[in-house]
Scaffold this active site. Sequence first.
Site, mmCIF file in Angstrom:
data_model
loop_
_atom_site.group_PDB
_atom_site.id
_atom_site.type_symbol
_atom_site.label_atom_id
_atom_site.label_comp_id
_atom_site.label_asym_id
_atom_site.label_seq_id
_atom_site.Cartn_x
_atom_site.Cartn_y
_atom_site.Cartn_z
ATOM 1 N N LYS A 80 0.860 -1.185 0.000
ATOM 2 C CA LYS A 80 0.000 0.000 0.000
ATOM 3 C C LYS A 80 0.895 1.233 0.000
ATOM 4 C CE LYS A 80 -4.378 1.040 2.315
ATOM 5 N NZ LYS A 80 -5.067 0.843 3.606
HETATM 6 O O1 G3P Z 1 -8.060 1.761 4.860
HETATM 7 C C1 G3P Z 1 -8.358 3.117 4.854
HETATM 8 C C2 G3P Z 1 -9.512 3.403 5.742
HETATM 9 O O2 G3P Z 1 -9.385 2.570 6.825
HETATM 10 C C3 G3P Z 1 -9.668 4.763 6.293
HETATM 11 O O3 G3P Z 1 -10.836 4.743 7.063
HETATM 12 O O4 G3P Z 1 -12.429 5.460 8.760
HETATM 13 O O5 G3P Z 1 -10.012 6.127 8.956
HETATM 14 O O6 G3P Z 1 -11.482 7.157 7.228
HETATM 15 P P1 G3P Z 1 -11.202 5.952 8.048
#
Ligand code: G3P
Length: 214
Positions: free
Chosen positions: A85
Amino acid sequence: MKFFLDSANIDEIEEIASLGLLDGVTTNPSLVAKEDGQSSFKEIIKKICKIAKGPVSAEVISTTYNEMIEEAMVLSKIDKHVVIKLPMTKDGIKATNFLSKKKIPVNVTLIFTASQAILAAKAGAAYVSPFVGRLDDISADGMNLISDLSQIFGNYGFHTEILVASIRSPEHIVQSSLLGADVATLPYSVMLQLFKHPLTDIGIEKFLSDWNKK
Ligand code: G3P
């Protein structure tokens, strides 16, 4: 649509795998940092790969091209399921080009616009991760981005998969699947919400109470 779990928690990953719903896993530095400090990052990724038996995204923490490649090479040797990633930056795209040519799959993360996703697809990324929830958080429309990507990738036959990330609710899953997204990466809490409807619970209760009256 494939379901990935957005988590570095072994118990959560094992539970969803045991339901037969796990196609892969995505992690990020924030998710890994939440887990106990006993295991190293490499050990955590190794354990996850063993359970998931599908693509597992491991994110680099480097920000420069050379360091990203160095880190990616180490991570990709952990298991055949590791997907590197990389952040959506100039260095990240350069590294995506290099790794993709070496047949090492890359997930370009922190995608917020269609133009960013086009760059990642042109660089040969296996996945792009548009962050729909974070767009909604700033009063933009995350699902518009998924709709645009679905059309653009279809127009040019890009092999890059649309991996919907930053999911906040079951509705994001339904809308993403209507728009033809390839993958949704779900937090554990949203995965559980997918099962729920109050009428299902009320229905079970009623069936059982009627049965017990007979
Ligand atoms: O993998 C990326 C994702 O987990 C981001 O999520 O909820 O931190 O915006 P969030």
